[in-house]
Design an enzyme around this catalytic site. Structure first.
Site, short mmCIF file in Angstrom:
data_model
loop_
_atom_site.label_atom_id
_atom_site.label_comp_id
_atom_site.label_asym_id
_atom_site.label_seq_id
_atom_site.Cartn_x
_atom_site.Cartn_y
_atom_site.Cartn_z
N GLU A 90 0.40 -1.34 -0.31
CA GLU A 90 -0.45 -0.02 0.13
C GLU A 90 0.48 1.11 -0.15
O GLU A 90 0.72 2.36 1.19
CB GLU A 90 -0.91 -0.18 1.05
CG GLU A 90 -1.64 -1.38 1.32
CD GLU A 90 -2.12 -1.45 2.55
OE1 GLU A 90 -3.74 -2.21 2.50
OE2 GLU A 90 -2.51 -1.10 3.57
N ASP A 119 -1.20 -0.29 10.83
CA ASP A 119 -1.28 -1.98 11.03
C ASP A 119 0.54 -2.43 11.05
O ASP A 119 1.20 -3.18 11.80
CB ASP A 119 -1.84 -2.88 11.09
CG ASP A 119 -2.77 -3.29 11.76
OD1 ASP A 119 -3.26 -2.54 13.02
OD2 ASP A 119 -3.59 -3.93 10.96
N LYS A 311 -6.55 -8.67 12.66
CA LYS A 311 -6.60 -8.02 11.61
C LYS A 311 -7.37 -6.70 11.22
O LYS A 311 -6.87 -6.25 13.01
CB LYS A 311 -6.96 -9.46 10.38
CG LYS A 311 -6.75 -10.20 10.47
CD LYS A 311 -7.23 -11.45 10.23
CE LYS A 311 -6.88 -12.86 10.94
NZ LYS A 311 -7.71 -13.98 11.15
N ASP A 551 -16.27 -6.92 8.35
CA ASP A 551 -16.70 -5.52 7.08
C ASP A 551 -19.04 -6.52 7.34
O ASP A 551 -19.08 -6.01 8.29
CB ASP A 551 -16.84 -5.59 5.84
CG ASP A 551 -16.43 -6.18 5.54
OD1 ASP A 551 -16.59 -7.38 6.34
OD2 ASP A 551 -16.18 -5.61 3.86
O1 LIG Z 1 -4.23 -6.57 9.09
C1 LIG Z 1 -4.36 -6.24 8.79
C2 LIG Z 1 -5.57 -5.92 7.69
C3 LIG Z 1 -5.96 -5.02 7.15
N1 LIG Z 1 -5.79 -4.52 7.09
C4 LIG Z 1 -6.64 -2.12 6.34
O2 LIG Z 1 -7.69 -3.32 5.85
C5 LIG Z 1 -8.17 -3.00 3.67
C6 LIG Z 1 -8.72 -3.85 3.50
O3 LIG Z 1 -8.03 -4.13 2.26
P1 LIG Z 1 -7.31 -5.36 0.91
O4 LIG Z 1 -6.49 -5.96 1.07
O5 LIG Z 1 -7.55 -3.86 0.05
O6 LIG Z 1 -8.64 -5.37 1.24
P2 LIG Z 1 -10.26 -5.61 -0.45
O7 LIG Z 1 -10.56 -6.89 -0.54
O8 LIG Z 1 -9.50 -4.90 -1.04
O9 LIG Z 1 -11.08 -4.98 0.97
C7 LIG Z 1 -12.34 -5.17 0.69
O10 LIG Z 1 -12.70 -6.08 1.91
C8 LIG Z 1 -12.51 -6.12 3.47
C9 LIG Z 1 -12.77 -7.32 3.79
O11 LIG Z 1 -12.02 -8.88 3.63
C10 LIG Z 1 -12.45 -4.78 3.80
O12 LIG Z 1 -11.51 -5.01 5.27
C11 LIG Z 1 -11.65 -3.82 2.73
O13 LIG Z 1 -12.92 -2.80 3.85
C12 LIG Z 1 -13.00 -3.06 1.69
O14 LIG Z 1 -12.50 -2.80 1.25
C13 LIG Z 1 -6.41 -2.19 4.39
O15 LIG Z 1 -7.22 -0.36 3.90
C14 LIG Z 1 -5.63 -2.24 4.85
O16 LIG Z 1 -4.62 -1.85 5.26
C15 LIG Z 1 -5.20 -3.71 8.35
O17 LIG Z 1 -5.67 -2.35 9.03
N2 LIG Z 1 -5.02 -4.18 8.86
#
Ligand SMILES: O=c1ccn([C@@H]2O[C@H](COP(=O)(O)OP(=O)(O)O[C@H]3O[C@H](CO)[C@@H](O)[C@H](O)[C@H]3O)[C@@H](O)[C@H]2O)c(=O)[nH]1
Ligand SMILES: [Mn+2]
Length: 848
Positions: A90, A119, A311, A551
């Site tokens: 990211e 994180d 997470k 979520d």
């Molecule tokens: O240990 C962790 C893992 C993830 N994240 C944050 O969670 C978000 C979502 O992660 P991403 O890899 O972008 O997941 P996506 O599949 O794109 O996200 C969708 O699906 C996720 C659930 O699986 C949700 O948490 C997200 O909000 C939603 O946009 C990011 O901002 C990460 O930085 C953390 O803060 N801590």
């Protein structure tokens, strides 16, 4: 539904006696498909559309009136949460731009606070945020002065359209040029951060290494030489030791252990507007422009070995607590690091619902996810428009859309696990606490009027009992004291006590100037690892733990208490983010989602166990969310059926009689009509709908299947499931925008679809050659089998394209393996069911 009912009855009562196995398999699949189709359709029965009127909001909250003679904004506070976890996947530039879009958004500055959760605890992210905070001094006033949209500098400066259209030119041209130059320099600084941090720390390591080597040399020769181990450390620009992780956390971002860090990067602003001047030293002339900035806080919760950090959900809960102590906004906007504010009015749109009459029963306002940087044909259905413009809007007509992780405005007290106000009137008198165990919890907000009081579950105990609060929320008094304040501040204006009593609504805020060292110290204590021990965080309070799709569960728990949510589709997209356009990344994303669903299915959050406060259709919608991955097993079988039928010369029905064909025709026509209806209503293109169908099959036969297996492993063997982050592209490489689309990265998820493709192609070949060489070629029969095989292949076409890469860069071994598997399967087939010469052709499979 009726036709499907008749069809299934007919199918069951008319077995194919020549191929009972084929008939049996297909009927079982068809029953499941009907079931899952109904689960999918029922929640669409009462779709709604909504519209907001921002002028009315302004009139009510920001226009002088007897209660508010100055016309100072009465809007409630919002804390914006941005989550990031790994600066490699990211890019900090992306996160920095998101932060800038939030700081510049159009909401009363003194009511807005922005929290970044890192994180990874990475110095890189920390320093990038500090850079963003300093660049905000130029960017934010510039946006205010010239009404810039979008307020994400990267996107703004990359706009294709003419920037000078509809603008008063004189000042703007000059200002824009200057700010652009500043932004370019800002970008250079951000992009050089990794190097400067590395140089800083390498110098230190070189010294340490030298020291260690000298020590070792002094040892005797016969002593075993130890590997030189230096504790890695990262150094901040001012020469102090960074308490977070090494330069960037390991791939396993969830485990980088480090201390809890809170840094206020932008102090809370003054209450009154502060105008700039035409001072030449400023980059642009800011006369009469409010130059205040909202509060910005960097938070990295503590991580220690031996703790489950839960997470993203864990990160969000740490922010909920820290923000309660530091700014306590009555509302919380949650954004992923790559989802920026595209419409600077977005928060006001959400407020229209929250502050409306009856708005106090709304737990969150979800905005659709919109994406940028997706290939024009949207090969892997990344835009997900069928979901965001169809299903979600339909859910809005029930109890509300599901929470999808980003772009969601929460009511803070709803996150605290309270029941909605007036929930007694609505509950049916049936036991409405979640799962039968009638836990007793104190009615919390003791200072609220009785009928409004928020409750934890339906306690019989109406009295106030503050002594139970620490059991739920942990033992931070500041946190507990902030809860009734947040409730009070979040009330809709219509029944706002301050309006009734003529009290200024701000009277209960925690004064921001109290943000002193002791407040920050308390905030640090609530982000420690142990804080949640023996509390209900993640169980009933805050983001819910136990699923990688935190979520969906989090939203579910609120709906289950009787809260309702709102879907807010704005004319100009509220937020925009990125999505993985690479096949492998996309498969891993849907794998995570499906795994999360399976986790939910096997947990106490299964919708079958929902409370009576959840509406029936809403419950079905949630059931569907938990069950859809299981469809994959049947889908896999069904994709092989056309091939099996071509190999064996049998079909799922004994004879293609009129009844069967008529059913097939009616069902097909109805489904087509339904698709057209949905496409028309939701305003999406038929093309998008078709992409969605295709990816449904691709995901269904690969990722969903793996998810079911993973989920079962977790339930049976307790194998933990990790959160694989989706990589976000830096948006820097202008040379090839969609290079990612063509990159082929092998994953075993690809095996089932490859096998399906191979087997079906071989089956077509076998079918054709058999027909050609038979005594009496039956072309019409061949056509039937080949058609269904093609139908499967057509769905898998985008997948095949993805495997090819740009110039067929797929490792040849992939084809060799799949060819091998396909051949073995066909041989196996011939061995089990040897072709009986021409006899077989004249077999039972006949047209009427
Ligand atoms: O240990 C962790 C893992 C993830 N994240 C944050 O969670 C978000 C979502 O992660 P991403 O890899 O972008 O997941 P996506 O599949 O794109 O996200 C969708 O699906 C996720 C659930 O699986 C949700 O948490 C997200 O909000 C939603 O946009 C990011 O901002 C990460 O930085 C953390 O803060 N801590
Ligand atoms: Mn994402």
């Amino acid at each position: 539904m009726v036709v499907l009912g008749f069809f299934l009855t007919w199918r069951i009562s008319n077995p194919n006696k020549d191929a009972v196995w084929l008939w049996g398999m297909s009927v079982v699949c068809e029953i499941w498909f009907t079931f899952s189709w109904i689960l999918d359709q029922l929640p669409k029965l009462c779709p709604v559309n909504r519209a907001t009127d921002l002028n009315v909001l302004k009139e009510k909250f920001e226009t002088p009136n007897p209660n508010n003679p100055t016309g100072k904004s009465d809007l409630p506070g919002i804390d914006v949460f941005v989550s990031t976890a790994d600066p490699e996947k990211e890019p900090p530039l992306v996160t920095a731009n998101t932060i800038l879009s939030i700081l510049a958004s159009d909401y009363p500055v003194e009511k807005l606070a922005c929290y970044v959760s890192d994180d990874g605890g990475a110095l890189l992210t920390f320093e990038a945020m500090a850079e963003a905070a300093s660049f905000a001094n130029i960017w934010v006033p510039f946006c205010r002065k010239h009404n810039i949209e979008p307020r994400n500098p990267e996107s703004y400066f990359n706009l294709k359209k003419d920037p000078y259209k509809n603008k008063v030119l004189s000042d703007f041209v000059k200002d824009r040029r200057r700010v652009k130059r500043e932004y370019d320099e800002f970008k250079v600084r951000i992009n050089s951060l990794p190097d400067s941090i590395r140089r800083r720390s390498d110098a230190y390591h070189a010294r340490e290494e030298l020291k260690a080597m000298r020590e070792q040399r002094q040892k005797k020769d016969d002593e075993p030489v130890e590997a030189i181990k230096i504790k890695k450390a990262t150094w901040m620009a001012d020469g102090t030791h960074w308490p977070g992780t090494w330069l960037s956390p390991t791939a396993d971002h969830a485990k980088g252990d480090h201390a809890g860090i809170i840094q206020v990067m932008l102090k809370p602003p003054s209450d009154e507007p502060l105008c700039g001047t035409s001072d030449d030293s400023k980059v642009i002339d800011l006369t009469d422009v409010d130059i205040r900035l909202p509060m910005l806080v960097y938070v990295s919760r503590e991580k220690r070995p031996g703790y489950d950090h839960n997470k993203k959900a864990g990160a969000m809960n740490a922010l909920v607590r820290a923000s309660a102590i530091m700014s306590n906004g009555a509302f919380i906007l949650n954004l992923d690091c790559d989802h920026y504010i595209y419409n600077s009015q977005a928060m006001r749109e959400g407020m229209c619902f929250m502050m409306d009459r009856g708005g106090d029963r709304i737990c969150y306002v979800q905005f659709p996810q919109r994406f940028e940087g997706i290939d024009p044909s949207d090969r892997y259905a990344n835009r997900n428009t069928v979901f965001f413009d169809g299903n979600m809007r339909a859910l809005d007509g029930l109890q509300g859309p599901v929470y999808v992780g980003t772009g969601c405005l929460f009511r803070r007290v709803a996150l605290y696990g309270f029941d909605p106000p007036r929930s007694k009137e609505h509950s049916s008198g049936f036991c409405s606490c979640c799962f039968g165990q009638r836990k007793k919890h104190a009615t919390f907000a003791n200072n609220l009027e009785e009928n409004r009081a928020l409750r934890m579950s339906d306690s019989d105990d109406e009295g106030m009992n503050l002594s139970l609060a620490p059991k739920m929320f942990g033992n931070s008094n500041l946190l507990i004291d902030s809860i009734p304040v947040a409730e009070f501040q979040g009330r809709p204006l219509a029944d706002h006590p301050s309006v009734k009593n003529g009290r200024p609504p701000g009277a209960l805020t925690i004064p921001r100037d109290l943000l002193d060292a002791s407040t920050v110290a308390e905030a640090i204590s609530v982000i420690s690892c142990w804080y949640e021990e023996k509390t209900e965080w993640g169980q009933r309070v805050g983001w819910i733990y136990g699923s990688v799709t935190e979520d969906v569960v989090t939203g579910y728990r609120m709906h289950n208490r009787g809260w309702k949510s709102i879907y807010c589709v704005t004319k100009r997209d509220a937020f925009r983010g990125t999505a993985p356009i690479n096949l492998t990344d996309r498969l891993h994303q849907v794998l995570r989602w499906a795994t999360g669903s399976v986790e939910i299915f096997f947990s106490r959050n299964n919708a079958l166990l929902a409370s009576s406060r959840m509406k029936v259709l809403q419950r079905i919608a949630y059931l569907n969310v938990g069950i859809y991955p299981f469809t994959s097993a049947f889908l896999l079988v069904y994709c092989f059926l056309p091939a099996l039928s071509l190999f064996s010369g049998q079909f799922i029905v004994q004879t293609l009689n009129v009844t069967f064909l008529v059913y097939l025709l009616i069902i097909t026509v109805t489904l087509c009509a339904l698709a057209v209806l949905e496409v028309k209503w939701s305003g999406i293109e038929l093309e998008e709908w078709w992409r969605n169908e295709q990816f449904w099959l691709i995901g269904g036969t690969s990722a969903h299947l793996a998810a079911v297996i993973q989920g079962l492993l977790k339930v049976i063997a307790g194998v933990e499931i990790s959160f694989t982050l989706t990589s976000k592209s830096g948006g820097d490489d202008d040379d090839d925008e969609f290079a990612d689309l063509y990159e082929v990265k092998w994953t075993s998820l690809m095996i089932p679809p490859i096998v399906i493709i191979m087997v079906n192609m071989i089956a077509i070949a076998v079918g054709i050659s058999r027909t050609i060489y038979s005594v009496i070629p039956q072309w019409s029969r061949l056509l039937g089998g080949v058609f269904f095989s093609f139908w499967v292949l057509a769905h898998l076409y985008p997948f095949a394209k993805g495997l090819m890469g740009r110039r067929g860069r797929t490792p040849t071994i992939v084809f060799v393996w799949s060819g091998l598997i396909a051949i073995i399967i066909s041989l196996l087939w011939v061995a089990i069911n040897p072709p009986a010469g021409s006899n077989q052709i004249g077999g039972s499979f006949q047209f009427p």
